[in-house]
Design an enzyme around this catalytic site. Structure first.
Site, PDB file in Angstrom:
ATOM      1  N   ASN A  14      -8.988  -2.976  10.939  1.00  0.00           N
ATOM      2  CA  ASN A  14      -8.063  -3.505   9.934  1.00  0.00           C
ATOM      3  C   ASN A  14      -7.246  -2.345   9.361  1.00  0.00           C
ATOM      4  O   ASN A  14      -7.784  -1.272   9.126  1.00  0.00           O
ATOM      5  CB  ASN A  14      -8.847  -4.197   8.824  1.00  0.00           C
ATOM      6  CG  ASN A  14      -9.965  -5.064   9.375  1.00  0.00           C
ATOM      7  OD1 ASN A  14     -10.880  -4.551  10.014  1.00  0.00           O
ATOM      8  ND2 ASN A  14      -9.877  -6.339   9.170  1.00  0.00           N
ATOM      9  N   PHE A  49      -5.246  -1.467   6.417  1.00  0.00           N
ATOM     10  CA  PHE A  49      -4.685  -0.939   5.167  1.00  0.00           C
ATOM     11  C   PHE A  49      -5.267   0.390   4.697  1.00  0.00           C
ATOM     12  O   PHE A  49      -4.579   1.140   4.000  1.00  0.00           O
ATOM     13  CB  PHE A  49      -4.636  -1.990   4.054  1.00  0.00           C
ATOM     14  CG  PHE A  49      -5.907  -2.356   3.349  1.00  0.00           C
ATOM     15  CD1 PHE A  49      -6.630  -1.441   2.611  1.00  0.00           C
ATOM     16  CD2 PHE A  49      -6.351  -3.674   3.368  1.00  0.00           C
ATOM     17  CE1 PHE A  49      -7.785  -1.806   1.938  1.00  0.00           C
ATOM     18  CE2 PHE A  49      -7.497  -4.052   2.699  1.00  0.00           C
ATOM     19  CZ  PHE A  49      -8.219  -3.103   1.992  1.00  0.00           C
ATOM     20  N   TYR A 102       0.827  -1.222   0.000  1.00  0.00           N
ATOM     21  CA  TYR A 102       0.000   0.000   0.000  1.00  0.00           C
ATOM     22  C   TYR A 102       0.857   1.266   0.000  1.00  0.00           C
ATOM     23  O   TYR A 102       0.671   2.159  -0.837  1.00  0.00           O
ATOM     24  CB  TYR A 102      -0.964  -0.022   1.196  1.00  0.00           C
ATOM     25  CG  TYR A 102      -1.992  -1.113   1.029  1.00  0.00           C
ATOM     26  CD1 TYR A 102      -3.155  -0.882   0.321  1.00  0.00           C
ATOM     27  CD2 TYR A 102      -1.761  -2.406   1.527  1.00  0.00           C
ATOM     28  CE1 TYR A 102      -4.082  -1.902   0.115  1.00  0.00           C
ATOM     29  CE2 TYR A 102      -2.681  -3.422   1.326  1.00  0.00           C
ATOM     30  CZ  TYR A 102      -3.837  -3.169   0.624  1.00  0.00           C
ATOM     31  OH  TYR A 102      -4.742  -4.175   0.402  1.00  0.00           O
ATOM     32  N   GLY A 142       3.319   0.562   6.774  1.00  0.00           N
ATOM     33  CA  GLY A 142       2.766   0.246   8.084  1.00  0.00           C
ATOM     34  C   GLY A 142       3.748   0.400   9.233  1.00  0.00           C
ATOM     35  O   GLY A 142       3.334   0.433  10.398  1.00  0.00           O
ATOM     36  N   MET A 170     -10.893  -6.161   3.692  1.00  0.00           N
ATOM     37  CA  MET A 170     -11.744  -5.365   4.596  1.00  0.00           C
ATOM     38  C   MET A 170     -11.137  -3.977   4.725  1.00  0.00           C
ATOM     39  O   MET A 170      -9.981  -3.824   5.130  1.00  0.00           O
ATOM     40  CB  MET A 170     -11.850  -6.023   5.958  1.00  0.00           C
ATOM     41  CG  MET A 170     -12.523  -7.384   5.892  1.00  0.00           C
ATOM     42  SD  MET A 170     -12.689  -8.102   7.530  1.00  0.00           S
ATOM     43  CE  MET A 170     -14.234  -7.388   8.025  1.00  0.00           C
ATOM     44  N   HIS A 218      -1.626  -8.392  10.984  1.00  0.00           N
ATOM     45  CA  HIS A 218      -1.596  -6.928  10.977  1.00  0.00           C
ATOM     46  C   HIS A 218      -0.352  -6.369  11.654  1.00  0.00           C
ATOM     47  O   HIS A 218      -0.471  -5.628  12.632  1.00  0.00           O
ATOM     48  CB  HIS A 218      -2.837  -6.369  11.679  1.00  0.00           C
ATOM     49  CG  HIS A 218      -4.145  -6.752  11.046  1.00  0.00           C
ATOM     50  ND1 HIS A 218      -5.355  -6.583  11.688  1.00  0.00           N
ATOM     51  CD2 HIS A 218      -4.440  -7.265   9.826  1.00  0.00           C
ATOM     52  CE1 HIS A 218      -6.339  -6.987  10.895  1.00  0.00           C
ATOM     53  NE2 HIS A 218      -5.809  -7.419   9.759  1.00  0.00           N
ATOM     54  N   GLU A 260     -14.124  -9.349  13.514  1.00  0.00           N
ATOM     55  CA  GLU A 260     -14.691  -9.695  12.211  1.00  0.00           C
ATOM     56  C   GLU A 260     -15.421 -11.013  12.332  1.00  0.00           C
ATOM     57  O   GLU A 260     -14.890 -11.959  12.914  1.00  0.00           O
ATOM     58  CB  GLU A 260     -13.580  -9.954  11.185  1.00  0.00           C
ATOM     59  CG  GLU A 260     -12.714  -8.814  10.865  1.00  0.00           C
ATOM     60  CD  GLU A 260     -11.522  -9.284  10.025  1.00  0.00           C
ATOM     61  OE1 GLU A 260     -11.466 -10.465   9.616  1.00  0.00           O
ATOM     62  OE2 GLU A 260     -10.649  -8.454   9.796  1.00  0.00           O
TER      63      GLU A 260
END
Ligand code: FAD
Length: 499
Positions: free
Chosen positions: A478, A480, A15, A468, A118, A440, A355
């Site tokens: 979550n 991202f 990302y 991150g 997500m 994560h 989740e």
């Protein structure tokens, strides 16, 4: 090639790296990206005729350089389900540290290739307490909307949700949450929801509805190669070298930075080593990849002026997994969409957001399965181990007890209301909690500590962190969308002032 000179080198294509590449290219700057994983768009299909195998049948394509699979759910009905595979540059890395296995995507697109898609924007108050040095008003007015739009975030159609057999597990999850008085919400996702409905009515090849997740989705998911990286390629200013691993960055004799790259083959052997000179370098190798590089480069004298915050502030976003055993009258479905679309929010009262996750086994399991994100305060540090030449992480498995305690504020109550019990067969024999892993990883080069308030590394002009690693261990949801939005904010400032 060896000796090449580039204005900007981006290490990693997840990302943060994809945002940097696109925005720099749009500003007219040539960008070269290096990615240690494969470019999956060029990989030949496997024996199933597809590029990516189903989650239920992992093979050589599934894991990064392992000789045995390491499935997050290691057992079923108590039986171990892992198997031997040939060592290969597969798509999912289960990277083992002493106290935790950190799952990460490998390939052009990073985590977007393997994740559930997500796409959650945290509550503003939570964001403000996680990154107090960032102007939250600006984030919520400009950068979160920009990230959500570019990522292609959307919501499941609520009418279809009520009727499709593929989300029976979510409807059971909702019923159980609400009967115990918990807030249940739909969760946005980057999966193309129209495509998923077309999968359901049989008009297109199935992906989410055919057990594809973790080892790649063949259709339907808006991964980075379909969004940011496609836009970046369209500028004509971005090139990507896959199967290239950055191993060193140091100031060049004539300015810029000399970056050492190892080109590897799909078995992991080093084919060639090259040195390129880059005017500016963006570390976007993910929380673990960036932290490992920086800690090693500081300790070995390549970048000695990095400050002592490098390697600090790492967390697991409080991830913990659990299954519940339902009664016979509450089946969760023998077909399940692999894309989660709902969650249980007990963050403010109990420190947990869960989740409602699929267990797409292909048969009725009578299980409800969850991945919880919790407000754990535990933080670990990376350190260079001169004896092994590797970077260690100080995380301890026992620290997950804090997360379990928070997750139990949801699931103990649901079990009491429903008269149900926990599953004990998914993570071993008689083991309830999946406390050995995280999906994560966050932190290790925290914003405004190892870097300035925009990701410029202290000690060196022209070195940036943009992934991150900037986020101090937790995002409350979550991660991202937050990684993407923060990268959008930082790159805008960097382009305006540094280039
Ligand atoms: P990454 O996306 O990890 O990208 C880093 C890239 O750098 C990788 O491609 C890596 O191969 C490459 N790299 C590393 N080291 C080097 C090196 N030395 N040289 C060259 N290249 C290198 N998040 C959500 O928000 N929602 C979800 O539903 C969700 N589900 C997930 C499910 C799974 C199974 C996993 C593993 C993760 C999930 N995540 C989810 C987390 C999310 O994918 C990550 O937070 C995100 O990908 C991190 O982005 P990043 O830019 O920091 O790095």
């Amino acid at each position: 090639g060896n000796g090449a000179q580039v204005p900007v080198l981006v290490i990693g294509t997840g990302y943060g790296g994809s945002v940097a590449a696109l925005r720099l290219a749009q500003a007219g700057i040539n960008v070269h990206m290096v990615e240690m994983g494969q470019d999956w768009s060029t990989v030949a299909p496997g024996p199933d005729g597809k590029i990516h195998p189903k989650v239920t049948s992992p093979d050589y394509r599934s894991f990064w350089m392992r000789t045995r699979t390491k499935q997050p759910l290691s057992n079923f009905l108590g039986f171990p389900i892992d198997k031997d595979v040939p060592k290969y540059a597969g798509i999912l890395d289960a990277e083992d540290f002493a106290g935790i296995s950190v799952y990460q995507g490998r390939g052009v697109g990073g985590g977007s290739l393997v994740n559930g898609g997500m796409a959650v924007t945290p509550k503003r108050a939570n964001f403000a307490s996680i990154l107090p040095s960032v102007d939250a008003a600006e984030m919520y007015a400009t950068y979160y909307p920009r990230a959500n739009a570019a990522l292609g975030v959307g919501l499941v159609d609520p009418d279809w949700f009520e009727r499709t057999s593929y989300y029976q597990y979510s409807r059971v999850g909702r019923k159980h949450a609400q009967r115990s008085g918990f807030a249940w919400t739909f969760v946005p996702d980057v999966y193309d929801w129209d495509y998923m409905e077309a999968e359901d009515n049989g008009s297109v090849p199935k992906s989410a509805l055919a057990q594809e997740i973790l080892y790649g989705n063949n259709y339907g998911k808006r991964t980075l190669p379909k969004t940011y990286l496609a836009q970046a390629a369209a500028t004509g200013k971005v090139t990507i070298s896959s199967l290239h691993r950055a191993t060193s960055v140091r100031p060049g004799a004539a300015g810029g930075y000399d970056v050492v790259l190892e080109q590897i083959n799909t078995a992991g052997d080093v084919v060639t080593t090259k040195t390129v000179n880059a005017g500016k370098v963006f570390f976007a190798a993910g929380s673990v990849g960036t932290s490992k590089l920086l800690v090693m480069l500081k300790a070995t004298g390549a970048l000695p002026a990095l400050n002592s915050e490098v390697g600090q502030g790492w967390g697991d976003n409080g991830n913990v997994m659990v299954g519940r055993a339902n009664h016979m009258w509450d089946p969760t479905g023998d077909v399940q969409s692999t894309i989660p679309c709902s969650g249980i929010d007990n963050w403010d009262a109990g420190g947990a957001f869960a989740e409602v996750a699929p267990l797409p086994a292909g048969l009725e399991t009578f299980a409800s399965f969850y991945l919880a994100i919790t407000k754990t305060q535990r933080r670990a540090a990376f350190s260079y181990n001169s004896a092994t030449g590797k970077v260690d992480l100080s995380w301890q498995t026992a620290w997950k007890q804090d997360s379990i305690t928070m997750a139990k504020t949801i699931f103990d109550k649901i079990n009491r209301t429903e008269g149900t019990i926990y599953r004990t067969d998914l993570f071993g024999t008689n083991k309830i909690w999946g406390d050995h892993l995280t999906y994560h990883p966050l932190g290790g080069a925290v914003l405004n500590k190892a870097t300035d308030n925009y990701g410029r590394l202290h000690g060196y002009d022209g070195l940036y962190v943009i992934d991150g690693a900037l986020i101090p261990g937790n995002t409350s949801v979550n991660p991202f969308v937050t990684i993407t939005a923060l990268a959008e904010r930082n790159i805008e400032r960097i382009i305006a002032t540094d280039l």
